[in-house]
Design a protein around this motif. Structure first.
Motif, PDB file in Angstrom:
ATOM      1  N   LEU A  23      54.902  54.994  80.639  1.00 39.81           N
ATOM      2  CA  LEU A  23      53.887  54.316  79.841  1.00 39.81           C
ATOM      3  C   LEU A  23      53.411  53.010  80.462  1.00 39.81           C
ATOM      4  N   SER A  24      54.096  52.498  81.465  1.00 36.67           N
ATOM      5  CA  SER A  24      53.684  51.232  82.055  1.00 36.67           C
ATOM      6  C   SER A  24      52.418  51.367  82.891  1.00 36.67           C
ATOM      7  N   CYS A  25      52.081  52.583  83.299  1.00 40.07           N
ATOM      8  CA  CYS A  25      50.906  52.762  84.153  1.00 40.07           C
ATOM      9  C   CYS A  25      49.938  53.785  83.567  1.00 40.07           C
ATOM     10  N   MET A  26      49.900  53.871  82.255  1.00 39.01           N
ATOM     11  CA  MET A  26      49.126  54.956  81.667  1.00 39.01           C
ATOM     12  C   MET A  26      47.630  54.682  81.645  1.00 39.01           C
ATOM     13  N   LYS A  27      46.899  55.705  81.837  1.00 36.00           N
ATOM     14  CA  LYS A  27      45.456  55.788  81.623  1.00 36.00           C
ATOM     15  C   LYS A  27      45.164  57.121  80.968  1.00 36.00           C
ATOM     16  N   ASN A  28      45.768  58.172  81.504  1.00 37.01           N
ATOM     17  CA  ASN A  28      45.657  59.499  80.900  1.00 37.01           C
ATOM     18  C   ASN A  28      46.986  59.837  80.240  1.00 37.01           C
ATOM     19  N   ILE A  29      46.940  60.159  78.966  1.00 38.57           N
ATOM     20  CA  ILE A  29      48.145  60.433  78.195  1.00 38.57           C
ATOM     21  C   ILE A  29      48.110  61.878  77.754  1.00 38.57           C
ATOM     22  N   ILE A  30      49.225  62.566  77.883  1.00 40.15           N
ATOM     23  CA  ILE A  30      49.320  63.951  77.396  1.00 40.15           C
ATOM     24  C   ILE A  30      50.400  63.993  76.314  1.00 40.15           C
ATOM     25  N   PHE A  31      49.997  64.367  75.102  1.00 39.99           N
ATOM     26  CA  PHE A  31      50.923  64.543  73.990  1.00 39.99           C
ATOM     27  C   PHE A  31      51.313  66.017  73.946  1.00 39.99           C
ATOM     28  N   THR A  32      52.595  66.313  73.848  1.00 39.21           N
ATOM     29  CA  THR A  32      53.041  67.667  73.596  1.00 39.21           C
ATOM     30  C   THR A  32      53.066  67.849  72.093  1.00 39.21           C
ATOM     31  N   LEU A  33      52.278  68.803  71.599  1.00 37.76           N
ATOM     32  CA  LEU A  33      52.214  69.032  70.164  1.00 37.76           C
ATOM     33  C   LEU A  33      53.219  70.085  69.803  1.00 37.76           C
ATOM     34  N   GLY A  48      47.543  75.460  65.880  1.00 44.88           N
ATOM     35  CA  GLY A  48      48.170  76.082  67.040  1.00 44.88           C
ATOM     36  C   GLY A  48      47.918  75.433  68.386  1.00 44.88           C
ATOM     37  N   LYS A  49      47.407  74.225  68.418  1.00 47.57           N
ATOM     38  CA  LYS A  49      47.200  73.551  69.705  1.00 47.57           C
ATOM     39  C   LYS A  49      48.546  73.101  70.261  1.00 47.57           C
ATOM     40  N   LYS A  50      48.688  73.140  71.570  1.00 48.66           N
ATOM     41  CA  LYS A  50      49.958  72.835  72.227  1.00 48.66           C
ATOM     42  C   LYS A  50      49.983  71.467  72.902  1.00 48.66           C
ATOM     43  N   GLU A  51      48.796  70.932  73.183  1.00 46.82           N
ATOM     44  CA  GLU A  51      48.726  69.709  73.964  1.00 46.82           C
ATOM     45  C   GLU A  51      47.513  68.893  73.535  1.00 46.82           C
ATOM     46  N   MET A  52      47.643  67.570  73.611  1.00 40.10           N
ATOM     47  CA  MET A  52      46.526  66.688  73.291  1.00 40.10           C
ATOM     48  C   MET A  52      46.412  65.636  74.383  1.00 40.10           C
ATOM     49  N   LYS A  53      45.208  65.443  74.872  1.00 42.86           N
ATOM     50  CA  LYS A  53      44.957  64.476  75.941  1.00 42.86           C
ATOM     51  C   LYS A  53      44.241  63.263  75.358  1.00 42.86           C
ATOM     52  N   VAL A  54      44.545  62.106  75.910  1.00 41.94           N
ATOM     53  CA  VAL A  54      43.839  60.867  75.593  1.00 41.94           C
ATOM     54  C   VAL A  54      43.613  60.142  76.902  1.00 41.94           C
ATOM     55  N   GLU A  55      42.412  59.649  77.112  1.00 41.78           N
ATOM     56  CA  GLU A  55      42.148  58.792  78.259  1.00 41.78           C
ATOM     57  C   GLU A  55      41.978  57.379  77.713  1.00 41.78           C
ATOM     58  N   ALA A  56      42.976  56.544  77.941  1.00 36.79           N
ATOM     59  CA  ALA A  56      42.984  55.195  77.370  1.00 36.79           C
ATOM     60  C   ALA A  56      42.147  54.239  78.214  1.00 36.79           C
ATOM     61  N   ILE A  57      41.326  53.435  77.539  1.00 36.27           N
ATOM     62  CA  ILE A  57      40.621  52.364  78.235  1.00 36.27           C
ATOM     63  C   ILE A  57      41.527  51.131  78.226  1.00 36.27           C
ATOM     64  N   ASN A  58      41.263  50.206  79.096  1.00 33.39           N
ATOM     65  CA  ASN A  58      42.137  49.033  79.237  1.00 33.39           C
ATOM     66  C   ASN A  58      42.377  48.323  77.905  1.00 33.39           C
ATOM     67  N   GLU A  59      41.326  48.189  77.087  1.00 33.98           N
ATOM     68  CA  GLU A  59      41.442  47.466  75.822  1.00 33.98           C
ATOM     69  C   GLU A  59      42.323  48.176  74.805  1.00 33.98           C
ATOM     70  N   SER A  60      42.608  49.450  75.028  1.00 35.05           N
ATOM     71  CA  SER A  60      43.390  50.200  74.040  1.00 35.05           C
ATOM     72  C   SER A  60      44.807  50.536  74.507  1.00 35.05           C
ATOM     73  N   ILE A  61      45.192  50.108  75.674  1.00 36.91           N
ATOM     74  CA  ILE A  61      46.492  50.510  76.212  1.00 36.91           C
ATOM     75  C   ILE A  61      47.650  50.037  75.328  1.00 36.91           C
TER      76      ILE A  61
END
Length: 145
Positions: A135-145, A106-119
């Motif tokens: 996506l060209s400037c991402m560091k913090n990503i929010i997935f809608t589940l 039942g989770k609605k959202e997922m966050k990821v904080e990308a490091i430079n090596e994983s972008i």
């Protein structure tokens, strides 16, 4: 057991951090490579539930994700794949399992904080999900589940 890039991979969900200690040791040997990035896979919190998603191949642990679970959301706090298994879809397979599991509880959202090596990894992975951001400037990503 699932197949990804000709690897048979099992995914285990657990709160037992002992299972990721072999990967923790590998990460410590690479810590200079990931300057400013992750340095530890184990996480404890009084505020969030912590679930470890562990990828196993031939009984060897080859990848893990540390996921913090709270309210209606979660965060992939740390994701690491053993060096010899990188670029073989193990990380993507872990993320897919995390998304499916989090949706099932039942989770609605997922966050990821990308490091430079994983972008680059996250840019490819995000193409499979509903991402509402540039996506060209991402560091913090929010997935809608």
């Amino acid at each position: 057991m699932a197949m990804t890039n000709k690897l048979n991979i099992d995914i285990i969900y657990t709160s037992d951090s002992e299972l990721i200690l072999p990967l923790q040791n590998e990460l410590k040997s690479e810590v200079n490579i990931f300057a400013g990035g992750i340095s530890c896979l184990v996480h404890s919190s009084d505020y969030y539930d912590v679930i470890y998603f562990i990828a196993k191949h031939n009984e060897n642990i080859i990848g893990s994700a540390t996921v913090l679970v709270y309210n209606e959301a979660c965060e992939i706090y740390k994701l690491f794949v053993s060096k010899e298994f990188r670029c073989r879809s193990v990380g993507s397979f872990l993320v897919s399992n995390i998304v499916n599991y989090m949706r099932s509880i039942g989770k609605k959202e997922m966050k990821v904080e990308a490091i430079n090596e994983s972008i680059d990894f996250w840019k490819k992975t995000c193409c499979n999900y509903n991402i509402d951001q540039d996506l060209s400037c991402m560091k913090n990503i929010i997935f809608t589940l």
